[in-house]
Design a protein around this motif. Structure first.
Motif, PDB file in Angstrom:
ATOM      1  N   CYS A 189       0.812  -1.223   0.000  1.00 35.54           N
ATOM      2  CA  CYS A 189       0.000   0.000   0.000  1.00 35.54           C
ATOM      3  C   CYS A 189       0.843   1.270   0.000  1.00 35.54           C
ATOM      4  N   ASN A 190       1.999   1.221   0.649  1.00 31.16           N
ATOM      5  CA  ASN A 190       2.794   2.446   0.750  1.00 31.16           C
ATOM      6  C   ASN A 190       3.555   2.780  -0.527  1.00 31.16           C
ATOM      7  N   LEU A 191       3.383   1.964  -1.602  1.00 36.08           N
ATOM      8  CA  LEU A 191       4.015   2.291  -2.874  1.00 36.08           C
ATOM      9  C   LEU A 191       2.990   2.634  -3.942  1.00 36.08           C
ATOM     10  N   GLU A 192       1.719   2.621  -3.588  1.00 39.61           N
ATOM     11  CA  GLU A 192       0.687   2.966  -4.568  1.00 39.61           C
ATOM     12  C   GLU A 192       0.861   4.382  -5.097  1.00 39.61           C
ATOM     13  N   TRP A 193       1.318   5.281  -4.236  1.00 39.40           N
ATOM     14  CA  TRP A 193       1.489   6.670  -4.655  1.00 39.40           C
ATOM     15  C   TRP A 193       2.468   6.782  -5.825  1.00 39.40           C
ATOM     16  N   TRP A 197       2.179   8.717  -9.272  1.00 39.66           N
ATOM     17  CA  TRP A 197       3.093   9.856  -9.442  1.00 39.66           C
ATOM     18  C   TRP A 197       3.862   9.742 -10.756  1.00 39.66           C
ATOM     19  N   ILE A 198       4.333   8.547 -11.095  1.00 42.08           N
ATOM     20  CA  ILE A 198       5.094   8.365 -12.336  1.00 42.08           C
ATOM     21  C   ILE A 198       4.245   8.732 -13.549  1.00 42.08           C
ATOM     22  N   SER A 199       2.990   8.327 -13.524  1.00 41.78           N
ATOM     23  CA  SER A 199       2.127   8.581 -14.674  1.00 41.78           C
ATOM     24  C   SER A 199       1.720  10.050 -14.786  1.00 41.78           C
ATOM     25  N   LYS A 202       5.650  15.423 -14.569  1.00 47.32           N
ATOM     26  CA  LYS A 202       6.283  15.986 -15.759  1.00 47.32           C
ATOM     27  C   LYS A 202       7.769  15.645 -15.816  1.00 47.32           C
ATOM     28  N   ILE A 203       8.276  15.041 -14.753  1.00 49.90           N
ATOM     29  CA  ILE A 203       9.680  14.633 -14.704  1.00 49.90           C
ATOM     30  C   ILE A 203       9.882  13.394 -15.572  1.00 49.90           C
ATOM     31  N   SER A 204      10.971  13.352 -16.297  1.00 51.90           N
ATOM     32  CA  SER A 204      11.295  12.182 -17.107  1.00 51.90           C
ATOM     33  C   SER A 204      11.742  11.032 -16.197  1.00 51.90           C
ATOM     34  N   VAL A 205      11.025   9.920 -16.268  1.00 54.70           N
ATOM     35  CA  VAL A 205      11.363   8.724 -15.488  1.00 54.70           C
ATOM     36  C   VAL A 205      11.603   7.598 -16.493  1.00 54.70           C
ATOM     37  N   PRO A 206      12.844   7.405 -16.939  1.00 57.10           N
ATOM     38  CA  PRO A 206      13.127   6.442 -18.011  1.00 57.10           C
ATOM     39  C   PRO A 206      13.095   4.985 -17.542  1.00 57.10           C
ATOM     40  N   VAL A 224       5.548  -1.463 -11.646  1.00 49.72           N
ATOM     41  CA  VAL A 224       5.021  -0.591 -10.590  1.00 49.72           C
ATOM     42  C   VAL A 224       3.926   0.301 -11.152  1.00 49.72           C
ATOM     43  N   THR A 225       4.074   0.714 -12.386  1.00 56.21           N
ATOM     44  CA  THR A 225       3.070   1.587 -13.007  1.00 56.21           C
ATOM     45  C   THR A 225       1.766   0.859 -13.309  1.00 56.21           C
ATOM     46  N   LYS A 226       1.774  -0.482 -13.174  1.00 55.15           N
ATOM     47  CA  LYS A 226       0.587  -1.274 -13.496  1.00 55.15           C
ATOM     48  C   LYS A 226       0.042  -2.036 -12.286  1.00 55.15           C
TER      49      LYS A 226
END
Length: 390
Positions: A189-193, A197-199, A202-206, A224-226
């Motif tokens: 749960c503590n990584l849902e943010w 946040w990644i999606s 505006k910061i590039s997260v390669p 993590v994004t999914k």
């Protein structure tokens, strides 16, 4: 003419001073008002002594340095770029980097750093590039980058971070590039943010295809994004007991059973513990295992205390034989990423047993009653605690 000679003399003095102060096997040079000290690829085991005090770019990359001491850079505080990649650095003492307040570029990548002195970064307020990738760091404090408002590029990929606390990047108002891939993230749960946040950032997260879950097992390998939306709940705690008859009085020598009940289907699974504070300020803490093993019918506490208390994996605490020594507060707590809950009962023995009743509790001396309440916004169990015969 005299003024020209003085100027030339000052320049040559500066150059000669820089050259004379350059330690072997480094190469020092002065270009475009920048003072370079190149000590890379020299098989150095330690930092060289006698570096020019006005050096601004210091390259120590590709050596065999293993340890950085607190006074390592105390004499080169004008450094704006420090390159330490591809060494064997394991430890960096506190206050090693703090004196480098003009530092704009710091490269510590490809080392073996486990514990980093994060508090040193608070002093490096003009830092723009920070490369810490390919190390073995585990802990990333929430305020690690809180003063780095000029930081533009941060690389913490290829470490051993299992989580990143929400708010860790909030102060990085100039950030444009962030590398966090190839860390063994626990997707709780503590990584849902981080997923959201990644999606939205505006910061590039390669290399987002390499930002994956290592745990729990059913999410291993998932992006993590999914990760799916999790049913995240804080725990609630209540204690029930035997005996249950209200206002039952306890004799010495009889048994009391306390059950710690975790309610609300908390997710992630909380860490549960009992804390016992007896007369004379004796304090005992019993942590329950997070995974129930095959010997769940055996006490989890060792023989030094299980003559007085028997603590089981299911949250039950038994006092086999009540005495004045067992008088005190019995607290059960449950903690997960979303909160903490506590419940406490007070157990009191008022006198000595007058007659034997086959291990039954009589109604003439002591009592057990609820005491205290919940903490951190978690509601107490509203049911009235009652007492019953064993």
């Amino acid at each position: 003419m005299a003024l020209w000679l003085v100027s030339v003399l000052v320049v040559w003095t500066s150059v000669l001073g820089l050259t004379q102060c350059c330690p072997e096997p480094c190469t020092c040079s002065d270009k475009y008002t920048h003072q370079f000290a190149d000590c890379a690829y020299k098989d150095l085991l330690l930092l060289p002594v006698g570096l020019p005090s006005n050096v601004t770019t210091l390259s120590l990359s590709a050596n065999k340095i293993k340890h950085l001491e607190a006074k390592s850079f105390i004499n080169v505080t004008q450094v704006t770029s420090l390159w330490l990649a591809h060494n064997e650095i394991v430890t960096i003492e506190r206050n090693t980097l703090a004196p480098l307040v003009q530092l704009r570029n710091l490269d510590l990548s490809y080392n073996k750093i486990i514990n980093f002195p994060w508090e040193d970064l608070a002093k490096l307020t003009v830092l723009q590039l920070l490369k810490m990738n390919n190390n073995e760091m585990i802990n990333l404090p929430k305020d690690a980058f809180s003063t780095l408002k000029d930081l533009r590029s941060l690389r913490i990929n290829n470490n051993k971070f299992t989580t990143i606390v929400q708010g860790t990047f909030s102060s990085l108002s100039s950030m444009s590039h962030l590398q966090i891939y190839n860390n063994p993230f626990t997707c709780s749960c503590n990584l849902e943010w981080l997923r959201d946040w990644i999606s939205e950032s505006k910061i590039s997260v390669p290399e987002q295809d390499s930002i994956v879950c290592e745990a729990p097992e059913h999410l291993k390998g998932a992006l993590v994004t999914k990760i799916p939306k999790l049913d995240c709940r804080a725990p609630t705690v209540s204690i029930t007991y035997q005996p249950k008859l209200d206002n039952t009085e306890l004799y010495e020598g009889f048994m009391v059973i306390l059950n710690c009940e975790i309610k609300g289907n908390p997710n992630p699974k909380p860490e549960v513990s009992w804390e016992v504070v007896n007369g004379g300020n004796q304090k005992f803490t019993f942590n329950l295992p997070s995974v129930v093993n095959e010997q769940s019918d055996l006490p989890v506490n060792d023989k030094t205390t299980n003559g007085r208390f028997l603590v089981f994996q299911n949250g039950t605490l038994i006092i086999p034989r009540m005495s004045k020594k067992e008088d005190g507060n019995y607290s059960c707590s449950a903690v997960n990423d979303l909160g903490r809950a506590d419940s406490t009962v007070k157990v009191v023995v008022a006198g000595t047993k007058k007659q034997a009743i086959n291990s039954m509790l009589d109604t003439t001396s002591g009592k057990i009653r609820p005491s205290g309440g919940s903490k951190n916004g978690v509601e107490d169990d509203q049911e009235r605690h009652q007492l019953a015969q064993v």
